[in-house]
Design an enzyme around this catalytic site. Structure first.
Site, short mmCIF file in Angstrom:
data_model
loop_
_atom_site.label_atom_id
_atom_site.label_comp_id
_atom_site.label_asym_id
_atom_site.label_seq_id
_atom_site.Cartn_x
_atom_site.Cartn_y
_atom_site.Cartn_z
N ASP A 2 0.70 -1.07 -0.04
CA ASP A 2 -0.14 0.04 -0.09
C ASP A 2 0.79 1.28 -0.03
O ASP A 2 1.93 1.16 0.71
CB ASP A 2 -0.88 0.06 1.17
CG ASP A 2 -2.27 0.07 0.80
OD1 ASP A 2 -2.45 0.57 -0.34
OD2 ASP A 2 -3.26 0.36 1.97
N ASN A 50 -9.98 -3.42 -6.36
CA ASN A 50 -9.19 -2.74 -7.24
C ASN A 50 -9.84 -2.33 -8.90
O ASN A 50 -9.40 -1.60 -9.41
CB ASN A 50 -8.00 -3.12 -7.51
CG ASN A 50 -7.03 -2.80 -6.24
OD1 ASN A 50 -5.84 -3.67 -5.84
ND2 ASN A 50 -7.42 -1.90 -5.59
C1 FPP Z 1 -1.98 -0.27 -3.64
O1 FPP Z 1 -1.35 1.06 -3.43
C2 FPP Z 1 -0.91 -1.11 -4.60
C3 FPP Z 1 -1.50 -1.35 -5.65
C4 FPP Z 1 -3.01 -1.51 -5.91
C5 FPP Z 1 -0.59 -2.07 -6.93
C6 FPP Z 1 0.65 -2.89 -6.23
C7 FPP Z 1 1.38 -3.31 -7.58
C8 FPP Z 1 2.67 -3.07 -7.88
C9 FPP Z 1 3.53 -2.56 -6.92
C10 FPP Z 1 3.45 -3.44 -8.92
C11 FPP Z 1 3.24 -5.23 -8.89
C12 FPP Z 1 4.03 -5.67 -9.86
C13 FPP Z 1 4.44 -7.08 -9.55
C14 FPP Z 1 5.29 -7.67 -10.50
C15 FPP Z 1 3.82 -7.77 -8.30
P1 FPP Z 1 -2.40 2.06 -3.72
O2 FPP Z 1 -2.49 2.60 -5.18
O3 FPP Z 1 -3.82 1.68 -3.09
O4 FPP Z 1 -1.96 3.33 -2.87
P2 FPP Z 1 -2.43 4.39 -2.14
O5 FPP Z 1 -3.11 3.69 -0.74
O6 FPP Z 1 -1.45 5.39 -1.67
O7 FPP Z 1 -3.71 5.07 -2.78
#
Ligand code: FPP
Length: 229
Positions: A2, A50
């Site tokens: 996150d 998501n």
């Molecule tokens: C949550 O942070 C993160 C995600 C929904 C995506 C995570 C994916 C990656 C790091 C790329 C993964 C790649 C591989 C190969 C596993 P958020 O967007 O909810 O952040 P926020 O809480 O600050 O809005």
């Protein structure tokens, strides 16, 4: 994992930049886990919920996933990493499914560490599926409901064959479980950090593991039963 969106917004960038920078953290976490002998690392990369994000962000995430898996495959293989997925993989775009399938096949005999990507995953989705499977078997007469145990349930979840997590790490200051492995984390130790995922480095994983090692896991027993005097 996150905090990608917030990390990017703090720098005046688009959220997708945060996801792209989160890939380095995935690499660091995987290397750190491998270094200390962790055998299973499961990353919550995309939840069922998501899908409701703006289309451009969802598409960018799928694209990033494909590019990362293709780009890292050789190194995963060299490091003895086996790739695995859990979640509703059929709901992913075709190129994504194909890339994942090929990488899973290519790394299936590696045994140093298993990295599991939870994609289009939610624990409630998984539990509903498990209930449907068991109910169908009971209705068909192949399962006697009276014989259902913890093990029966575990064997019908997408994590079948994997040990339950011992440690759950959540970044970015959130202190929730958010529909992740609800059945499997019954006895997991929880570790929260304010660090945003793109800033997560090896030392954070080591810190979490050190903290975990200093906790006493009693599984409902009393202290003396765990470490008899
Ligand atoms: C949550 O942070 C993160 C995600 C929904 C995506 C995570 C994916 C990656 C790091 C790329 C993964 C790649 C591989 C190969 C596993 P958020 O967007 O909810 O952040 P926020 O809480 O600050 O809005």
């Amino acid at each position: 994992m996150d905090g990608n969106g917030r990390w990017a917004e703090q720098q005046g960038e688009h959220r997708v930049m945060g996801h792209a920078n989160g890939v380095r953290s995935v690499r660091e976490a995987l290397l750190a886990a491998t270094e200390i002998g962790v055998e299973y690392l499961t990353l919550y990369a995309f939840s069922t919920e998501n899908w409701k994000r703006p289309t451009a962000e969802v598409e960018a995430l799928m694209d990033l996933l494909v590019r990362t898996v293709i780009g890292e495959l050789a190194e995963l293989h060299t490091n003895g990493v086996r790739l695995n997925t859990i979640g509703d993989i059929d709901s992913l775009p075709e190129n994504c499914r194909k890339t994942l399938q090929e990488a899973i096949e290519a790394t299936k005999n590696n045994d140093r560490i298993t990295i599991t990507l939870a994609l289009s995953y939610s624990a409630r989705w998984e539990i509903v599926n498990m209930a449907r499977k068991l109910a169908t078997m009971a209705a068909q007469g192949t399962l006697d409901p009276a014989t259902i145990t913890d093990a029966t349930i575990s064997e019908h979840l997408t994590t079948v064959g994997m040990p339950d997590p011992e440690l759950l790490i959540r970044t970015s200051g959130e202190q929730r479980v958010s529909n992740f492995l609800l059945w499997q984390i019954a006895y997991a130790e929880l570790w929260f950090t304010p660090v945003l995922w793109p800033d997560f480095r090896k030392e954070h994983l080591f810190q979490a593991v050190l903290d975990y090692q200093n906790r006493e896991r009693r599984f409902g027993l009393v202290s003396e039963q765990i470490t008899p005097r």
